[in-house]
Design a protein around this motif. Structure first.
Motif, PDB file in Angstrom:
ATOM      1  N   ALA A   1     -89.957  55.418  43.575  1.00  0.00           N
ATOM      2  CA  ALA A   1     -89.394  56.334  42.360  1.00  0.00           C
ATOM      3  C   ALA A   1     -89.755  57.691  42.467  1.00  0.00           C
ATOM      4  O   ALA A   1     -89.040  58.519  41.861  1.00  0.00           O
TER       5      ALA A   1
ATOM      6  N   VAL B   1     -86.639  49.688  42.704  1.00  0.00           N
ATOM      7  CA  VAL B   1     -87.180  50.976  42.493  1.00  0.00           C
ATOM      8  C   VAL B   1     -88.774  50.834  42.167  1.00  0.00           C
ATOM      9  O   VAL B   1     -89.102  50.284  41.053  1.00  0.00           O
ATOM     10  N   ASN B   2     -89.719  51.130  43.029  1.00  0.00           N
ATOM     11  CA  ASN B   2     -90.993  50.740  42.995  1.00  0.00           C
ATOM     12  C   ASN B   2     -91.766  51.956  42.544  1.00  0.00           C
ATOM     13  O   ASN B   2     -91.153  53.283  42.785  1.00  0.00           O
TER      14      ASN B   2
ATOM     15  N   LEU C   1     -92.984  53.204  39.814  1.00  0.00           N
ATOM     16  CA  LEU C   1     -92.717  53.733  38.355  1.00  0.00           C
ATOM     17  C   LEU C   1     -94.199  54.200  37.825  1.00  0.00           C
ATOM     18  O   LEU C   1     -93.731  54.787  36.602  1.00  0.00           O
TER      19      LEU C   1
ATOM     20  N   PHE D   1     -86.787  57.092  37.680  1.00  0.00           N
ATOM     21  CA  PHE D   1     -86.049  55.940  38.035  1.00  0.00           C
ATOM     22  C   PHE D   1     -84.564  56.338  37.949  1.00  0.00           C
ATOM     23  O   PHE D   1     -84.023  55.932  39.159  1.00  0.00           O
TER      24      PHE D   1
ATOM     25  N   THR E   1     -83.383  58.551  40.992  1.00  0.00           N
ATOM     26  CA  THR E   1     -83.291  57.590  42.577  1.00  0.00           C
ATOM     27  C   THR E   1     -82.281  56.808  42.325  1.00  0.00           C
ATOM     28  O   THR E   1     -81.522  56.745  43.566  1.00  0.00           O
TER      29      THR E   1
ATOM     30  N   PRO F   1     -86.877  50.994  32.833  1.00  0.00           N
ATOM     31  CA  PRO F   1     -88.604  51.103  32.791  1.00  0.00           C
ATOM     32  C   PRO F   1     -88.873  51.290  31.272  1.00  0.00           C
ATOM     33  O   PRO F   1     -88.314  51.877  30.555  1.00  0.00           O
TER      34      PRO F   1
ATOM     35  N   VAL G   1     -90.790  46.228  31.936  1.00  0.00           N
ATOM     36  CA  VAL G   1     -89.004  46.755  31.848  1.00  0.00           C
ATOM     37  C   VAL G   1     -88.236  45.909  30.823  1.00  0.00           C
ATOM     38  O   VAL G   1     -88.780  44.921  30.133  1.00  0.00           O
TER      39      VAL G   1
ATOM     40  N   CYS H   1     -86.749  47.387  38.771  1.00  0.00           N
ATOM     41  CA  CYS H   1     -87.743  48.295  38.887  1.00  0.00           C
ATOM     42  C   CYS H   1     -89.198  47.587  38.740  1.00  0.00           C
ATOM     43  O   CYS H   1     -89.351  46.663  37.920  1.00  0.00           O
TER      44      CYS H   1
END
Length: 680
Positions: free
Chosen positions: A108, A134-135, A137, A144, A147, A165, A175, A262
């Protein structure tokens, strides 16, 4: 033991991404939450289960793709954790060749990084459906939506946001699930194993509602059933969660949309919904087109459905040497692979007998008796078969599409440190060649060096390290010596007389030669224009052989002489004293003299280079090639890329792969092959 399941419950997936995006950490969490492992291995501690090689643990990177199997909600998930470094791209390529789906992991903070583009394009090439995660965070600077936007711009993907997120950076705690309209918050005290699912908090409701509407709109554009419900009077009430899930699955399998989730794998947040998405949205072997191949005899296209009862068709996608034994990684597309039952390799026209079939868990193995359609297993006992080859039955032969391998771009010279190392070196190199199709080994006849060629400096560094660690073989490593050529620039003559007594017998011979330079690439020639009374005709071939042998070692630095015409213009004989020895020695001496008088010079090998770079880096790359005495021959635009063609002296190309990556943020690639020799 892992229970076998119906083929529709199998998911063959790969975890793909740029280096350090968190692929291995995501995989470790998946193994923990599915009960496959009972301890979370951390990459930064060198304890990751999937990074089992010592070099991987020391460097904190994935070098070889590892295979494992786990279960989630009655589904068997076969996972291949692939490398992110560009030097090991072939590991990703051959994994994607046999996978049905992929999870792209993005940082992210870093967004869509260069190697992410490469692996995404590889997945597109094999038409592999993908979901994105999407890592990171929880990291400072995490973005987020930034990306997601980069996925559109750099990957030309069509992302479908399924989660938002809940909090950002250090406040990231969970999330918002837009499909079920719930929020998921993880419990920090339980290593992420427990979490609460609640109604969305009031301050997040409006944002969630807008994004859910956008989600349904996007799906309605490609799903007629959803479109009808969406256009009805009360779209929110008439569309069920199951309809949305079915539409997402169909859009993913058809490669129309990429679901985006995410989380933060290191903080144990977001993995369980990712597992749900893998099972819900990525295809099983029955959801993708049946594998097609070519009948080796007739050339006809044949199709094998993903069914245990169909004839066997399987592909060896990787070969590894583990504990001194050859282990083949095989994807079974149809039929059954049974331990002890013969199979046929139509490419080599040999029969093989799988001695053991293994369910893999990184470097740990679990023996099974058979593997049905859709399975990815390790096989011991395939002696002659190698990477990219097909296994089938003799009654139903098929050749599946072979895998493409990249040509190596960098070489080093290796030599053993001791005599015992010398004996082992050739055997060890053979094992590495069996494992790695991008590796090349060749003996340079002119320098006597053993040249090891690979995809990059790190690639070769790892091979050298493995020689020492795994095989206890020490080698000296150096740059390969550039082999030049010599030629002359002016016409010159040389003469020599041999008049000596050898072995109690007198030998006499005189030779006069004229050397003339020829155009580049003409090679060497010999001509004779001398009367019979000067030199008997029987000795002309002897003189020609001596001259050509003299051309093998020039007078400047001992390199071979090229593009020279030698003409025999005179000489003399003494009756009964002439001999092969006399004319051989005098011809060689005359040739060396003429070469010295002909203004000799060096020719260096010139390489033809093609560089593929994203737009925006052209100026810097061309400047670097010019600094290496390169000559730009053309620039050809491709989709989003520029292809630069140039010719560059080989001596100036060492270390170029590192320079190119540095100049293009790791996004540039190049190919290089010999073109011609030219004046230094």
């Amino acid at each position: 033991m892992i229970k076998t399941s119906k083929i529709s419950r199998i998911r063959n997936i790969g975890i793909i991404a740029h280096i350090d995006a968190g692929k291995t950490t995501v995989t470790e969490r998946i193994l923990f939450y599915t009960g496959r492992s009972h301890k979370m291995g951390e990459v930064h501690d060198g304890e990751a289960i999937m990074d089992w090689m010592p070099d991987e643990q020391e460097r904190g990177i994935t070098i070889t793709s590892a295979v494992t199997t786990c279960q989630w909600k009655d589904a068997d998930i076969h996972i291949i954790d692939t490398p992110g470094h560009v030097d090991f791209t072939i590991e990703v390529e051959r994994s994607l060749r046999v996978l049905d789906g992929a999870v792209g992991v993005f940082c992210a903070v870093g967004g869509v990084e260069p190697q992410s583009e490469t692996v995404w394009r590889q997945a597109d090439k094999y038409r592999v459906p993908k979901i994105a995660f999407v890592n990171k965070l929880d990291r400072i600077g995490a973005d987020f939506f930034g990306t997601v936007e980069q996925m559109k711009q750099k990957l030309h993907a069509d992302p479908l946001v399924l989660q938002l997120p809940l909090g950002v950076e250090e406040n990231f705690r969970g999330v918002i699930d837009l499909v079920h309209m719930k929020q998921i918050v993880w419990d920090d005290d339980s290593l992420g194993a427990s979490f609460s699912i609640d109604a969305i908090s009031d301050n997040e409701k409006e944002s969630a509602r807008l994004h859910r509407e956008n989600l349904i709109e996007r799906l309605a554009e490609i799903d007629d059933t959803l479109m009808e419900a969406y256009l009805s009077d009360a779209p929110g009430d008439s569309i069920s969660t199951q309809q949305i899930l079915s539409a997402i699955r169909k859009a993913t399998v058809d490669l129309k949309l990429t679901p985006v989730l995410c989380g933060s794998a290191l903080r144990n947040k977001g993995i369980q919904p990712l597992l749900d998405a893998i099972v819900s949205f990525l295809p099983s072997p029955v959801d993708i087109p049946a594998v097609k191949g070519v009948h080796p005899e007739t050339g006809e296209t044949v199709t094998f459905p993903p069914d245990d009862k169909a004839p066997l068709s399987a592909l060896i996608f990787k070969v590894s040497i583990m504990e001194g034994r050859k282990l083949s990684f095989v994807r079974v597309y149809s039929g059954k692979l049974i331990a002890g039952r013969e199979v046929f390799n139509p490419g080599r026209r040999v029969k093989e007998k799988p001695a053991r079939i293994l369910m893999m868990h990184a470097n740990k193995k679990e023996r099974i008796e058979e593997a049905g359609a859709g399975n990815i297993v390790g096989v011991v006992g395939l002696k002659d078969s190698s990477t990219g080859e097909t296994l089938c039955t003799p009654e139903h032969p098929v050749l599946l599409e072979r895998m493409e391998f990249y040509e190596p771009v960098i070489s080093v010279a290796v030599e053993p440190k001791t005599h015992s190392d010398q004996e082992r070196l050739d055997q060890i190199l053979d094992k590495f060649l069996t494992e790695d199709p991008t590796l090349r080994v060749q003996k340079d006849e002119e320098t006597g060096q053993t040249l090891l060629s690979g995809m990059g400096e790190l690639h070769l560094e790892i091979i050298i390290s493995r020689m020492e660690r795994e095989f206890n073989t020490q080698v000296n490593v150096g740059k390969p010596q550039v082999v030049y050529r010599e030629s002359i620039e002016s016409i010159a003559e040389g003469s020599a007389v041999f008049d000596k007594e050898v072995g109690g017998q007198r030998h006499f011979g005189e030779v006069r030669l004229k050397l003339k330079p020829l155009p580049r690439g003409s090679g060497n020639r010999f001509m004779a224009d001398v009367p019979e009374e000067a030199i008997p005709a029987i000795y002309i071939p002897v003189i020609e052989k001596a001259v050509m042998e003299s051309f093998l070692s020039g007078v400047l630095m001992g390199y071979p002489v090229v593009d020279v015409e030698a003409m025999l213009i005179g000489g003399s004989q003494k009756e009964s004293l002439e001999s092969d020895l006399a004319y051989t020695v005098s011809a060689s001496m005359a040739c060396k003299e003429a070469l010295s008088r002909g203004n000799p010079f060096l020719l260096e090998p010139i390489m033809s280079v093609e560089v593929l770079i994203p737009e925006g880096f052209t100026g810097e790359v061309i400047g670097d090639l010019n600094a290496r005495n390169g000559k730009i021959e053309g620039i050809r635009p491709k989709t989003g890329y520029q292809a630069i063609r140039a010719i560059v002296p080989l001596a100036h190309m060492f270390g170029y792969s590192t320079s190119l990556r540095s100049a293009t943020q790791g996004r540039g690639t190049f190919t290089m092959h010999f073109s011609h020799f030219d004046r230094r």
